[in-house]
Design an enzyme around this catalytic site. Structure first.
Site, short mmCIF file in Angstrom:
data_model
loop_
_atom_site.label_atom_id
_atom_site.label_comp_id
_atom_site.label_asym_id
_atom_site.label_seq_id
_atom_site.Cartn_x
_atom_site.Cartn_y
_atom_site.Cartn_z
N MET A 75 46.33 -45.45 70.10
CA MET A 75 45.52 -46.64 69.66
C MET A 75 44.99 -46.56 68.37
SD MET A 75 46.06 -48.70 72.43
CE MET A 75 44.68 -50.13 72.06
N ARG A 76 45.47 -46.15 67.52
CA ARG A 76 44.96 -46.32 66.21
C ARG A 76 46.12 -46.76 65.24
NH1 ARG A 76 41.58 -43.11 63.79
NH2 ARG A 76 42.83 -42.38 62.05
N LEU A 78 47.89 -47.02 62.01
CA LEU A 78 48.63 -46.25 61.11
C LEU A 78 48.74 -46.71 59.63
CD1 LEU A 78 51.64 -45.17 63.27
CD2 LEU A 78 49.52 -43.76 63.01
N ASN A 92 57.39 -48.63 68.98
CA ASN A 92 56.17 -48.89 69.94
C ASN A 92 56.51 -49.80 70.92
OD1 ASN A 92 53.17 -48.46 70.55
ND2 ASN A 92 52.80 -50.44 69.51
N HIS A 94 54.62 -52.83 73.32
CA HIS A 94 53.46 -53.86 73.28
C HIS A 94 53.51 -54.70 74.54
CE1 HIS A 94 50.23 -56.26 71.78
NE2 HIS A 94 51.00 -57.36 72.29
N ASP A 130 52.12 -55.09 65.15
CA ASP A 130 53.01 -55.68 66.30
C ASP A 130 53.82 -56.86 65.78
OD1 ASP A 130 51.40 -54.30 68.07
OD2 ASP A 130 49.94 -55.94 68.50
N ALA A 158 57.20 -52.35 84.30
CA ALA A 158 58.31 -52.73 83.64
C ALA A 158 58.48 -51.99 82.14
CB ALA A 158 58.17 -54.47 83.21
N GLU A 159 57.20 -51.71 81.57
CA GLU A 159 57.27 -50.89 80.31
C GLU A 159 58.10 -49.80 80.55
OE1 GLU A 159 53.33 -50.38 78.76
OE2 GLU A 159 53.04 -52.43 78.82
#
Length: 296
Positions: A75-76, A78, A92, A94, A130, A158-159
């Site tokens: 949660m940073r 970049l 990533n 989302h 995102d 689902a992820e």
């Protein structure tokens, strides 16, 4: 992270986890990775600049030989330089169907908007939060009266299905003959008057009604390799290239000493370098009126 790790141990997986890293030493994923025998690295970011922390994390990644980075709850934000260095190799997940609902509170926002589905998206990481190219999505139905917490629990399930598949596809494409040929095709056909034909079962590229400057060899004569064939200056250069990196370069059968074959299926192709090889090979056969077009 656990879903990615266990999927990597299934038969046929094209990737393995070589390091789990976090800016939170107490992260549960680190303990799980250690229990499963995966190397870990933890470095709190407090008191460090963003660039310095990213550089330290990246150094650990490189030290362990990783070629891709999969963010899993990191949660940073970049730094742009770090993201640029891993362009196309960092991904990533989302919890929304992007481009809808970037940022936080995605499930509550989807419910408030009256959407019929939430879901998740795996995407490549770019400097814009995102907004990187989408690699895969999985919709999840929103039931009447459902809470954001209930929807989040099903989206998380689902992820866990989507992320390992997308990572495997991203890693696996670097040895896929179809994908590798397409990368060569895009660069070859960008050259003036270039055209594609098929010869001896191989995709080849030449100048309209003229000679060929590149071929893509896919398991030619059963050699099990995917390679780009381009022209070189002669036997001396061919020999020097093979001596410099015999795993990558070889003399292509039936093509003579003024051609070199370079492996594309080793998983570490520098596509800017390939574009330059194509340009050079094209220049070796192109008439002057065409080569002049690349000099301006």
């Amino acid at each position: 992270m656990a879903a990615l790790l266990y999927a990597s141990r299934l038969p046929g997986s094209p990737y393995e986890i070589v390091l789990v890293a976090s800016n939170r030493p107490e992260a549960a994923g680190l303990a799980l990775a250690a229990a499963e025998g995966i190397p870990t690295f933890a470095l709190p970011h407090k008191g460090m600049t963003r660039d310095a922390h990213d550089a330290a994390m990246e150094a650990a990644v490189v030290e362990h030989g990783a070629r891709f980075i999969a963010l899993a709850g990191y949660m940073r934000i970049l730094s742009e330089d770090f993201v640029a260095r891993w362009e196309g190799r960092m991904l990533n997940i989302h919890p929304s169907l992007l481009p809808k609902y970037t940022g936080l509170d995605t499930h509550a926002r989807a419910i408030a908007a009256g959407d019929t589905h939430g879901g998740c998206t795996v995407h490549l990481v770019t400097a814009n939060l995102d907004e990187g190219p989408v690699l895969g999505q999985l919709p999840v139905a929103i039931r009447p009266g459902e809470s954001a917490e209930a929807l989040a629990a099903r989206v998380l399930f689902a992820e866990h299905q989507l992320y390992p598949r997308c990572l495997a596809e991203l890693v696996g494409r670097e040895t896929s003959p179809v994908w590798l040929t397409e990368q060569v095709r895009q660069r070859a056909l960008a050259l003036p008057a270039a055209e594609e034909t098929v010869s001896h079962g191989m995709a080849c590229f030449g100048i309209a009604k003229g000679r060929k400057f590149a071929w893509v060899s896919n398991d030619h004569h059963g050699d099990g390799r995917v390679a780009l064939l381009v022209k070189v200056s002669g036997a001396d250069e061919q020999e020097q290239l093979i001596e410099s990196d015999p795993a990558r370069f070889y003399s292509p059968a039936y093509f003579g000493s003024d051609w070199i074959a370079m492996r594309l299926d080793l998983g570490d192709v520098d596509w800017d370098d390939i574009a330059e090889w194509l340009r050079r090979s094209w220049s070796a056969i192109a008439p002057r009126k065409l080569t002049a077009m690349l000099e301006f």
